[in-house]
Each structure stands twice: as C-alpha cells, then as structure tokens.
Design an enzyme around this catalytic site. Structure first.
Site, PDB file in Angstrom:
ATOM      1  N   HIS A  88      -8.717   1.477  -5.806  1.00 28.35           N
ATOM      2  CA  HIS A  88      -7.937   0.523  -5.019  1.00 28.35           C
ATOM      3  C   HIS A  88      -6.469   0.878  -5.213  1.00 28.35           C
ATOM      4  CE1 HIS A  88     -11.474  -1.828  -4.275  1.00 28.35           C
ATOM      5  NE2 HIS A  88     -11.746  -1.815  -5.555  1.00 28.35           N
ATOM      6  N   TYR A 113       0.805  -1.235   0.000  1.00 31.80           N
ATOM      7  CA  TYR A 113       0.000   0.000   0.000  1.00 31.80           C
ATOM      8  C   TYR A 113       0.834   1.278   0.000  1.00 31.80           C
ATOM      9  CZ  TYR A 113      -3.660  -3.353   1.073  1.00 31.80           C
ATOM     10  OH  TYR A 113      -4.529  -4.437   1.035  1.00 31.80           O
TER      11      TYR A 113
HETATM   12  O1  LIG Z   1      -5.796  -1.832  -2.721  1.00 37.62           O
HETATM   13  C1  LIG Z   1      -6.606  -1.303  -1.935  1.00 37.62           C
HETATM   14  O2  LIG Z   1      -6.649  -0.079  -1.710  1.00 37.62           O
HETATM   15  C2  LIG Z   1      -7.624  -2.162  -1.181  1.00 37.62           C
HETATM   16  C3  LIG Z   1      -7.529  -1.954   0.276  1.00 37.62           C
HETATM   17  C4  LIG Z   1      -7.820  -2.912   1.177  1.00 37.62           C
HETATM   18  O3  LIG Z   1      -7.849  -2.622   2.483  1.00 37.62           O
HETATM   19  C5  LIG Z   1      -8.013  -4.327   0.781  1.00 37.62           C
HETATM   20  O4  LIG Z   1      -8.899  -5.024   1.674  1.00 37.62           O
HETATM   21  C6  LIG Z   1      -8.472  -4.445  -0.642  1.00 37.62           C
HETATM   22  O5  LIG Z   1      -8.535  -5.782  -1.058  1.00 37.62           O
HETATM   23  C7  LIG Z   1      -7.561  -3.614  -1.550  1.00 37.62           C
END
Ligand SMILES: O=C(O)[C@@H]1C=C(O)[C@@H](O)[C@H](O)C1
Length: 152
Positions: free
Chosen positions: A103, A26
């Site tokens: 996402h 992330y």
């Molecule tokens: O890629 C992201 O921002 C998403 C964010 C989340 O918290 C996951 O549960 C998803 O599966 C993906």
C-alpha cells in the site's frame, strides 16, 4: 521443477490514476513509474514482471489464477478491494504462491474502513506506507521468501 523467473504485479482499482489522483496521499508517480520501479527491482534478481492493472475484480482474479502456472510470486496493491473483497483474498489463497501486499499510503493511519485488509493473512510480505518505492522493497522481501522456498 525449476522456479519460474517471473513475478505477477497486480494493481487494483483507481491505481491507473496514480500521478493525478490525490497526490498529497499517493504522490506524483504514475502507474508506469510503479511498473518500471517494480520491473527494475525484479531484474536485479534475474526476474521479469507481468504487470496488470484493472478496475474490475474478476479481471484481477483471473490474472491471479493464471499466475499459478508461470509465476514465482505475486506483488499486489489491491486498492480499495483490499478492504472489501473476500473473492480476491480467496484467489490469492487458492494459488500456491507467496504474496507481497503493498500500500502506497499508510492505511492504518487513514479512515477506519481502510485499517482492515482481507489480504493481510494470505500475504507473507507487507509493505505499507512507504510510497511507490515500497514496491521495490516488496520485491526484495518476496525474493527472500521465494529463495527460501526454493532452497527447501
Ligand atoms: O495506499 C494505497 O496504495 C491503497 C490504494 C488505494 O486505492 C486505496 O483504496 C487503499 O485504501 C490504499
């Protein structure tokens, strides 16, 4: 009736931990960075942003319902609820607002359970796997949709 000059930004469960949560997936930007990037992008179009993050589905649903009264569109990263929540999907379908699904990661290249989105068919914009900058991209594309609706 004039179009409200506001977008709702929704971030779902666990996104409050951005910056320390699995940075290899992330990134290291925080939720505050996400909200700033989104607000800055919206401001370029004269729009403000109401931002909400919650780990509780009903809180997100209530915010989506409220947005029908004073927002022009919704930018949403529903987190894990993307893959599980019919109720959240139904809330988005219940308000006559254009929706941009975001996402950070490329969910289609991750675990199989992340490949399906309940939100996909109620969103008109999809920005997937472009990292946190994807929120700004989502605003830009959503404004195009809003402008088109306003033009009739
Ligand atoms: O890629 C992201 O921002 C998403 C964010 C989340 O918290 C996951 O549960 C998803 O599966 C993906």
């Amino acid at each position: 009736m004039t179009t409200p000059r506001r977008l709702l930004l929704v971030n779902g469960p666990n996104l409050n931990l951005l910056g320390t949560r699995q940075p290899e997936i992330y990134g290291r930007e925080t939720l505050a960075d996400v909200e700033r990037i989104t607000s800055d992008a919206a401001a370029r179009f004269g729009l403000e942003v109401r931002a909400i993050q919650s780990n509780h589905e009903g809180v997100l649903i209530d915010a989506i319902h409220a947005a029908r009264l004073d927002c022009a569109g919704i930018v949403i990263n529903a987190g894990g609820l993307t893959h599980t929540s019919v109720s959240l999907r139904d809330a988005l379908a219940s308000v006559d607002l254009p929706v941009a699904e975001v996402h950070i990661s490329n969910i289609r290249e991750r675990e199989r359970f992340r490949h399906f989105s309940y939100i996909e068919d109620v969103a008109v914009v999809h920005v997937i796997g472009e990292g946190v900058p994807g929120y700004a991209r989502a605003v830009e594309r959503l404004v195009e949709v809003i402008s088109g609706r306003a033009d009739g």
